[in-house]
Design a protein around this motif. Structure first.
Motif, PDB file in Angstrom:
ATOM      1  N   ARG A 245       4.188   0.471   1.980  1.00 18.43           N
ATOM      2  CA  ARG A 245       4.086  -0.401   3.154  1.00 18.43           C
ATOM      3  C   ARG A 245       3.772  -1.808   2.644  1.00 18.43           C
ATOM      4  O   ARG A 245       2.741  -2.030   2.000  1.00 18.43           O
TER       5      ARG A 245
ATOM      6  N   ALA B 229      16.684  -5.233   4.317  1.00 14.45           N
ATOM      7  CA  ALA B 229      15.958  -5.166   5.585  1.00 14.45           C
ATOM      8  C   ALA B 229      14.566  -5.774   5.452  1.00 14.45           C
ATOM      9  O   ALA B 229      14.104  -6.513   6.328  1.00 14.45           O
TER      10      ALA B 229
ATOM     11  N   ARG C  38      14.517  -9.685   5.196  1.00 15.65           N
ATOM     12  CA  ARG C  38      14.794 -10.312   6.498  1.00 15.65           C
ATOM     13  C   ARG C  38      13.575 -10.189   7.398  1.00 15.65           C
ATOM     14  O   ARG C  38      13.220 -11.135   8.098  1.00 15.65           O
ATOM     15  N   HIS C  39      12.961  -9.009   7.391  1.00 12.35           N
ATOM     16  CA  HIS C  39      11.808  -8.819   8.279  1.00 12.35           C
ATOM     17  C   HIS C  39      10.631  -9.711   7.871  1.00 12.35           C
ATOM     18  O   HIS C  39       9.933 -10.253   8.732  1.00 12.35           O
TER      19      HIS C  39
ATOM     20  N   GLY D 223       1.668 -11.261   8.509  1.00  9.30           N
ATOM     21  CA  GLY D 223       1.520 -10.485   9.744  1.00  9.30           C
ATOM     22  C   GLY D 223       2.672  -9.553  10.059  1.00  9.30           C
ATOM     23  O   GLY D 223       2.707  -8.954  11.132  1.00  9.30           O
ATOM     24  N   ARG D 224       3.624  -9.425   9.137  1.00  5.51           N
ATOM     25  CA  ARG D 224       4.760  -8.522   9.359  1.00  5.51           C
ATOM     26  C   ARG D 224       4.729  -7.433   8.294  1.00  5.51           C
ATOM     27  O   ARG D 224       4.409  -7.709   7.136  1.00  5.51           O
ATOM     28  N   THR D 225       5.099  -6.213   8.695  1.00  4.51           N
ATOM     29  CA  THR D 225       5.032  -5.091   7.774  1.00  4.51           C
ATOM     30  C   THR D 225       6.367  -4.375   7.683  1.00  4.51           C
ATOM     31  O   THR D 225       6.964  -4.031   8.714  1.00  4.51           O
ATOM     32  N   TYR D 226       6.829  -4.166   6.456  1.00  2.00           N
ATOM     33  CA  TYR D 226       7.968  -3.272   6.229  1.00  2.00           C
ATOM     34  C   TYR D 226       7.389  -1.931   5.793  1.00  2.00           C
ATOM     35  O   TYR D 226       6.677  -1.852   4.793  1.00  2.00           O
ATOM     36  N   ALA D 227       7.695  -0.878   6.553  1.00  3.70           N
ATOM     37  CA  ALA D 227       6.940   0.375   6.430  1.00  3.70           C
ATOM     38  C   ALA D 227       7.688   1.488   5.718  1.00  3.70           C
ATOM     39  O   ALA D 227       7.130   2.581   5.551  1.00  3.70           O
ATOM     40  N   THR D 228       8.948   1.239   5.300  1.00  2.00           N
ATOM     41  CA  THR D 228       9.721   2.361   4.765  1.00  2.00           C
ATOM     42  C   THR D 228      10.364   2.046   3.407  1.00  2.00           C
ATOM     43  O   THR D 228      11.469   2.497   3.125  1.00  2.00           O
TER      44      THR D 228
ATOM     45  N   ARG E 121       0.844  -1.186   0.000  1.00  2.00           N
ATOM     46  CA  ARG E 121       0.000   0.000   0.000  1.00  2.00           C
ATOM     47  C   ARG E 121       0.881   1.237   0.000  1.00  2.00           C
ATOM     48  O   ARG E 121       1.881   1.300   0.720  1.00  2.00           O
TER      49      ARG E 121
ATOM     50  N   ALA F  18       5.934   6.381   1.940  1.00  2.00           N
ATOM     51  CA  ALA F  18       6.619   5.135   1.575  1.00  2.00           C
ATOM     52  C   ALA F  18       5.603   4.099   1.116  1.00  2.00           C
ATOM     53  O   ALA F  18       4.393   4.269   1.289  1.00  2.00           O
TER      54      ALA F  18
END
Lengths: 80, 167
Positions: free
Chosen positions: A31, A62, A65-66, A36-41, A24, A29
């Motif tokens: 997202r 990053a 990995r996340h 259930g995991r979010t990379y936001a940047t 989104r 940025a």
């Protein structure tokens, strides 16, 4: 020089490695959410050139990995 | 003149950060205090990268660790602002911020701990940042800020960043 990847290549990698992920665009940025995991940047790219911008590779390192898809991502993209 | 060598690629610095922000959401003013978040700053081939451990879902680059941290700090606030734009009420904002801060990037946990051990062993030049125990408790507080409690200090970014040292 910052190492970069094209945004379309990142989306293609996510389609393979994170099927069903959601992405989104926010004011600042992309997202990206998976399992259930979010990379936001994840950057939008420079103003005026956002169709398929260069994205600094560190963000992708990053993010994968996340989202716990690093092994698959390394087979799709050069993340060094 | 002696040239100071650049840190080797792969050099990793463990940080603890505390940020305080006052933000506007739909119909509320909110104070966010993120205490002892964890981040790992790594000298990559191209530049320094500050990778979030908690919160795990963010990263930022810079020419040196200070610049990478400054970019990381800015990105952190941008995430909070993005969340504020998306929610409809304070409780929704609070839950989203707690989730964001609580997510751990498991891919960097062991490297962060190993880097904290290098600080304990004195193998890293710690000039430029204070040092705090790696076990410093992490927390996030998201609270409504009453209008009569807002003052000019709320315009100023409030932060602390320190090296994490293993026990």
């Amino acid at each position: 020089m910052p190492r970069v990847l094209r945004l379309k290549d990142i989306w293609a990698m996510l389609d393979v490695c994170a099927p069903g992920h959601q992405r989104r665009q926010t004011d600042h940025a992309w997202r990206v959410t998976f399992n259930g995991r979010t990379y936001a940047t994840l950057p939008l790219g420079p103003h005026g050139r956002r169709e398929n911008p260069d994205i600094e590779t560190g963000h992708v390192r990053a993010m994968v990995r996340h989202l716990q898809i690093a092994g698959c991502a390394a087979r799709q993209l050069d993340l060094a | 003149m002696t040239e100071i060598p650049s840190p080797a690629i792969g050099t990793a610095l463990p940080f603890l950060f505390t940020y305080r922000d006052t933000l506007f959401g739909p119909g509320f003013v909110v104070h966010v205090e993120a205490r002892n978040g964890r981040a790992l700053c790594v000298r990559e081939a191209d530049q320094w990268w500050m990778y979030g451990v908690n919160p795990g879902g963010m990263a930022a680059p810079g020419a040196d660790p200070h610049a990478a941290h400054a970019a990381f700090r800015k990105a952190f606030k941008h995430v909070l602002i993005d969340i504020a734009h998306e929610v409809h009420a304070f409780d929704e904002f609070k839950a989203a911020v707690e989730t964001f801060f609580g997510e751990t990037n498991e891919g960097y946990v062991s490297e962060w701990a190993a880097a904290a051990e290098t600080i304990r062993q004195g193998r890293i030049d710690t000039t430029g940042f204070d040092i705090a125990p790696a076990s410093s408790p992490r927390s996030i507080a998201v609270t409504i800020k009453a209008l009569d409690k807002i003052d000019a200090d709320d315009n100023t970014a409030d932060l602390e960043v320190r090296y994490a040292e293993a026990a």
